[in-house]
Structure formats: structure tokens, C-alpha cells
Design an enzyme around this catalytic site. Structure first.
Site, PDB file in Angstrom:
ATOM      1  N   ASP A  38      41.738  50.202  37.750  1.00 26.89           N
ATOM      2  CA  ASP A  38      43.044  50.092  37.461  1.00 26.89           C
ATOM      3  C   ASP A  38      43.792  51.045  38.380  1.00 26.89           C
ATOM      4  OD1 ASP A  38      44.576  48.049  35.143  1.00 26.89           O
ATOM      5  OD2 ASP A  38      46.074  49.618  35.905  1.00 26.89           O
ATOM      6  N   ASN A 102      40.895  40.707  39.225  1.00 27.16           N
ATOM      7  CA  ASN A 102      42.004  40.295  38.270  1.00 27.16           C
ATOM      8  C   ASN A 102      43.078  40.997  38.724  1.00 27.16           C
ATOM      9  OD1 ASN A 102      43.058  39.464  35.682  1.00 27.16           O
ATOM     10  ND2 ASN A 102      43.212  41.814  35.395  1.00 27.16           N
ATOM     11  N   TYR A 174      53.435  34.518  44.925  1.00 25.68           N
ATOM     12  CA  TYR A 174      52.351  34.535  44.051  1.00 25.68           C
ATOM     13  C   TYR A 174      51.544  33.229  44.033  1.00 25.68           C
ATOM     14  CZ  TYR A 174      50.309  34.786  39.414  1.00 25.68           C
ATOM     15  OH  TYR A 174      49.549  34.917  38.157  1.00 25.68           O
ATOM     16  N   LYS A 178      47.727  32.881  45.140  1.00 23.61           N
ATOM     17  CA  LYS A 178      46.648  32.300  44.241  1.00 23.61           C
ATOM     18  C   LYS A 178      45.955  30.946  44.883  1.00 23.61           C
ATOM     19  CE  LYS A 178      47.151  35.089  41.026  1.00 23.61           C
ATOM     20  NZ  LYS A 178      46.060  36.033  40.676  1.00 23.61           N
TER      21      LYS A 178
END
Length: 319
Positions: A38, A102, A174, A178
Site C-alpha cells: 500500500d 487491487n 475510471y 477498468k
């Protein structure tokens, strides 16, 4: 009795909070050793100072439960840092078996208001970030397969979104990223299948800081989103994590190049697009007039606001 992921190592990107955290905890619960990646920025738009705190906290939580985990502070949108992340997994645990992509940011804007930097930054973290880690993981698995003289255990679980499947007017960056991730996943699935590697993509619906403007707050008495608190939020990330754990396992060896929507105790398998109608010219070449005669009546009978990616394709309403 051994655990499903015992002896395997995993990377989960964006694992300091939300979905990534739930996925990292689930992989560890199933026996995997986990690199918790992260960048730790406080803003969901990628703003603020990077911090190792979120990744360190999740890694410590895994270790406290008896698992193995290390934290990694790194920007997956940076090619070299993504390579270093894969190196951490190999150097710490001897190999990499599972990659869960992710990490992401949001910079929402309507297409007519979006700036170049808002477009580039979201594409960079989501789509390029998925490519970067996948590239280095695929090099590792290809080399391992050649050395072993056969297939290895390699699993990629990528993260797309219903913003791609059903459209999202205020998220052109976005939604495009995706959609690109789905294409990347299916291409990767074809390229790496012979090495024993599968690549699948999920569209999770969950209540996280990324979706705080999309879903209403948890209603009183419905739970906080954590198991065992008197009622699990239907949009808790914990509903998504079990599918990730399953796809990472040997049991899912025959599942490759698939797109699955998951939330609230439901998994929907999405088929590849199908041809809805087909028109052939009566001559050698279409004319404007012939196309008008064929296509205008067809579209006249369809809902005025219908788009190619209508939400009803899943039989679901957007939350």
C-alpha cells in the site's frame, strides 16, 4: 488438515484498507504468506504523503493471528517499484504464487470537465499498475515453469468494476481503466495458461472509502461491516474476499480468463459480449440509405436511454 493456500505466497496491492485489507486477511487465513502493499496516501484521489502505516498495520494483524506477512510501501504505477514489490515476495518467501491487483485511486469528473492529469493519474495507477505487477509476476512464473519443466501454481486476480460493465457518467477515466483491466486479464490468461497460471477479474461492490459517495451509510442495526458485530453489512468487503481466496487456490485451476461480479453473498459470472443483431448489405457495399433502412427501425424499438453497457445486463441495479 492443510489449509487451501498453505505453502503459497501472495501479493495484495492496495491492501492497507478496504477491499485489499479484507483480501489480504482472507488469503492469510487460508494459509498464504502475504506481502501487504500500500502506498498509504490518506486521500482516495492519491493525494497526501505516502505512509507505511496502513500496510504495516495489516501485516501486523496477520502476524498477530499466526500468519506470515510483510509490508511494502510502494507505488504500483511506477514500473521499477512494481518490480521491487515482486522481488520482495520472492526474496522473503522464496517464490510468488498469487497476485491480487487491487490498488487504485479516484479522480471523478464529467468528460467535459476532466483535465489531462485527472485522466492520466487514474489510468496510471489502475491500468498501468495492473500491467506493471503482472509483467514482473509473469516473468517469474515463466522462468519457474521452464526450470521445473512443467506448469507452476500462478494466480492473478485483477480488479475491475461495474463502472466498466454498467457505465458511470462521472468516471470516464475510471471506467476506461477498468475496461482496460478486463482486456489485460483475458490477454494474460491466454498467454500464461500453458505455464499453469490463471488470470481472472472481479467486479466487486463494497463499501469503502473509494465508494463513500456512491453508497449510503450503514443503517442502524445493520452492522459496522465487520463479521460478528451483530449483522454484517451487505456491502462489507468481507463478502468479496472469499471469492479471491478461492480463485487463488488449486481448486480454481480450471477457471481462467473469467469476469465475475461479487457482493453481498452473490457471485455472477459474466459472459463475453454477444451479437444482438446482424445486418447484411444486399449489394457489394452498404449505402447510407440502406443502413438507415436497417438500423433506424431496429434502434427505434429500443429504450431511448439504453447504452451498450446497460446495468440490466447483470440483472442488477446500481447501488
Amino acid at each position: 488438515m492443510s489449509l487451501p493456500l498453505e505453502g503459497l505466497s501472495a501479493i495484495v496491492t492496495g491492501a492497507g484498507r478496504g477491499l485489499g485489507r479484507a483480501e489480504a486477511l482472507e488469503l492469510a487465513r487460508l494459509g498464504a504468506s502475504v506481502v501487504v502493499n500500500d502506498y498509504g496516501q490518506p486521500g482516495r484521489d492519491g493525494s497526501g504523503e505516502a505512509s507505511a502505516g496502513p500496510a504495516e498495520d495489516v501485516a501486523a494483524e496477520i502476524r498477530a493471528a499466526g500468519g506470515e506477512a510483510v509490508a511494502h510501501l510502494g507505488d504500483v504505477g511506477d514500473f521499477d517499484e512494481a518490480g521491487a514489490l515482486v522481488d520482495v515476495a520472492i526474496g522473503t518467501f522464496g517464490k510468488l504464487d498469487i497476485l491480487v491487483n487491487n490498488a487504485g485511486i479516484l479522480r471523478d469528473r464529467m468528460i467535459f470537465s476532466m483535465t489531462e492529469s485527472e485522466w492520466d493519474s487514474v489510468i496510471r495507477v489502475h491500468l498501468k499498475g495492473h500491467f506493471n505487477t503482472t509483467h514482473f509476476a509473469s516473468v517469474h512464473w515463466r522462468e519457474r515453469s521452464k526450470a521445473a519443466g512443467g506448469p507452476v501454481h500462478g494466480r492473478i486476480i485483477n480488479t475491475s468494476s461495474e463502472a466498466f460493465v454498467a457505465g458511470s457518467a462521472g468516471q470516464p477515466n475510471y471506467a476506461a481503466a477498468k475496461g482496460g483491466i478486463v482486456g489485460l486479464t483475458t490477454s494474460t490468461a491466454l498467454a500464461l495458461g500453458k505455464y499453469g497460471v490463471t488470470a481472472n477479474v472481479i467486479c466487486p461492490r463494497a463499501r469503502t472509502r473509494m465508494t463513500q459517495d456512491v453508497f449510503a451509510a450503514v443503517s442502524p442495526g445493520s452492522g459496522s461491516g465487520q463479521p460478528g458485530d451483530g449483522g454484517l453489512d451487505p456491502l462489507a468487503p468481507e463478502h468479496v474476499a472469499p471469492l479471491v481466496g478461492y480463485l487463488a487456490s488449486s481448486a480454481a485451476a480450471g477457471i481462467n480468463g473469467q469476469l465475475l461480479v461479487v457482493h453481498g453473498g452473490m457471485v455472477a459470472v459474466v459472459e463475453r459480449p454477444k451479437v444482438a443483431a446482424k445486418f447484411d448489405t444486399a449489394k457489394e457495399l452498404f449505402s447510407y440509405e440502406e443502413l438507415d433502412e436497417l438500423l433506424s427501425p431496429y434502434y427505434a424499438g429500443r429504450p431511448a436511454n439504453e447504452t451498450f453497457a446497460a446495468a440490466e445486463v447483470l440483472g442488477l441495479k446500481r447501488g
